[in-house]
Design a protein around this motif. Sequence first.
Motif, short mmCIF file in Angstrom:
data_model
loop_
_atom_site.label_atom_id
_atom_site.label_comp_id
_atom_site.label_asym_id
_atom_site.label_seq_id
_atom_site.Cartn_x
_atom_site.Cartn_y
_atom_site.Cartn_z
N LEU A 201 -21.42 42.04 -9.60
CA LEU A 201 -21.37 40.56 -9.03
C LEU A 201 -22.18 39.94 -9.15
N SER A 202 -22.11 38.63 -9.84
CA SER A 202 -23.30 37.83 -10.19
C SER A 202 -22.94 36.43 -9.69
N TRP A 203 -23.78 35.71 -9.28
CA TRP A 203 -23.87 34.18 -8.94
C TRP A 203 -24.77 33.31 -9.71
N GLU A 204 -24.33 32.01 -10.15
CA GLU A 204 -25.11 30.97 -10.52
C GLU A 204 -24.70 29.84 -10.03
N LYS A 205 -25.60 28.86 -10.01
CA LYS A 205 -25.43 27.33 -9.48
C LYS A 205 -24.66 26.56 -10.43
N GLY A 206 -24.08 25.49 -9.91
CA GLY A 206 -23.44 24.54 -10.92
C GLY A 206 -22.03 24.15 -10.81
N GLN A 207 -21.44 24.77 -9.69
CA GLN A 207 -20.02 24.63 -9.28
C GLN A 207 -19.86 23.84 -8.08
N ALA A 208 -19.03 22.63 -7.97
CA ALA A 208 -18.65 21.91 -6.66
C ALA A 208 -17.51 22.65 -5.96
N SER A 209 -17.45 22.64 -4.56
CA SER A 209 -16.36 22.93 -3.76
C SER A 209 -15.23 22.19 -4.06
N ALA A 210 -13.94 22.42 -4.10
CA ALA A 210 -13.03 21.53 -4.47
C ALA A 210 -12.44 20.87 -3.19
N LEU A 211 -12.85 21.69 -1.95
CA LEU A 211 -12.32 21.42 -0.73
C LEU A 211 -13.28 20.79 0.34
N ASP A 212 -14.25 19.98 -0.25
CA ASP A 212 -15.02 19.39 0.34
C ASP A 212 -14.99 17.85 0.34
N THR A 213 -15.72 17.09 -0.51
CA THR A 213 -15.59 15.64 -0.39
C THR A 213 -14.28 15.19 -1.05
N ARG A 214 -14.09 13.96 -0.82
CA ARG A 214 -12.97 13.42 -1.28
C ARG A 214 -12.87 13.50 -2.93
N ASP A 215 -13.81 13.19 -3.56
CA ASP A 215 -14.28 13.26 -5.00
C ASP A 215 -14.60 14.52 -5.41
N ILE A 216 -13.62 15.31 -5.84
CA ILE A 216 -13.72 16.76 -6.04
C ILE A 216 -15.05 16.95 -6.77
N GLY A 217 -15.32 16.28 -7.91
CA GLY A 217 -16.54 16.62 -8.56
C GLY A 217 -17.80 16.32 -7.83
N LYS A 218 -17.96 15.79 -6.75
CA LYS A 218 -19.15 15.47 -5.99
C LYS A 218 -19.35 16.38 -4.71
N GLY A 219 -18.38 17.64 -4.61
CA GLY A 219 -18.35 18.65 -3.58
C GLY A 219 -19.78 19.30 -3.34
N ARG A 220 -20.00 19.73 -2.27
CA ARG A 220 -21.22 20.80 -2.01
C ARG A 220 -21.17 21.77 -3.10
N GLU A 221 -22.47 22.36 -3.29
CA GLU A 221 -22.64 23.51 -4.36
C GLU A 221 -22.19 24.77 -3.78
N VAL A 222 -21.12 25.43 -4.43
CA VAL A 222 -20.89 26.73 -4.12
C VAL A 222 -21.15 27.71 -5.16
N GLY A 223 -21.21 27.35 -6.68
CA GLY A 223 -21.66 28.16 -7.65
C GLY A 223 -20.75 28.99 -8.07
#
Length: 330
Positions: A275-297
């Motif tokens: 299993l590996s993890w890297e940053k760069g992906q937003a949560s789709a279930l956080d802010t109204r604007d999906i692209g601005k969601g908090r980092e989940v990687g």
Amino acid sequence: MHLGLRWGAFATAMTLLMMTGLAGANPARWAAEGWRTDFSKQSVDLTEIISGGPPKDGIPAIDDPRFVTAAEADNLQPREPVIQLTVGGETRAYPLSILMFHEIVNDTVAGVPVAVTYCPLCNAAIVFERERDGKILDFGTTGKLRHSDLVMYDRQTESWWQQFTGTGIAGALTGKTLDVIPSGLVSWQAFAKRHPGAKVLAPPKNMSRPYGQNPYVSYDGSATPFLYRGEMPEGIEPMARVVVVRAAKTNEPVSIVSLAKLRKGGSLERGGYRLSWEKGQASALDTRDIGKGREVGTVSVTGPDGEPAVHDITFAFVAHAFHPEMEIEG
């Protein structure tokens, strides 16, 4: 509208459930709704199945998907999540910003009939083969939930299927299980860079939805899941993200690890799976604007053979509900 789309108005939703009797849904009521499902055949306690609000196909699956190239998909933001799927050497992307409002895409990739599914209340993005016992099935949404997870149905027999497990739970195909195809959630930016010529799901032309917006604002930061009546996991917050790694042939869970643990170490091995993890992906279930969601990687999982392995990025309460015998590594 799906009650999950209004999860923040919890009191209103529960009032509606009590007024309509949806919380006590049963086969007699379902038959009166027009279902042709043979409810004498079932593999779960049917009282666990409740209404999420909408009627059959109230959340419309996409049956004739339209695609554009990665270069033409100029409406997606760099960090927003897409389901990356590769079948027979062909790779496609299915943005969660679209699946959020449809939950199922009936597609065919490299000649293989597939169902690309996403349950927002469970953050479960899973791809299944639609062919079972020589028959191709088409899937839609029942409007029902079990353990807060989408209950699908096939249009050929109207059997009901649990999205998280891919198993028939009521009707003629009870006990049958759909084969899962390895897929993964990646950021749009990473996908477009690696697959600039790939096909990308585009919004249907005959439907109007606020694509790109998250109707479940702050859901994954809430204390408890919506419309869930089961036991909560111990030692971990119910809405904490976890990685469920599944064996290639049996689809049985090999390990369940919290995303926080994986994120802290960057990588780990469990049962021959890496299993590996890297940053760069937003949560789709956080802010109204999906692209601005908090980092989940982004999580990637490879099997003992080095090939992509089946895995889910879901919430702890979901993993516990469907695999209560498994320990969740916190």
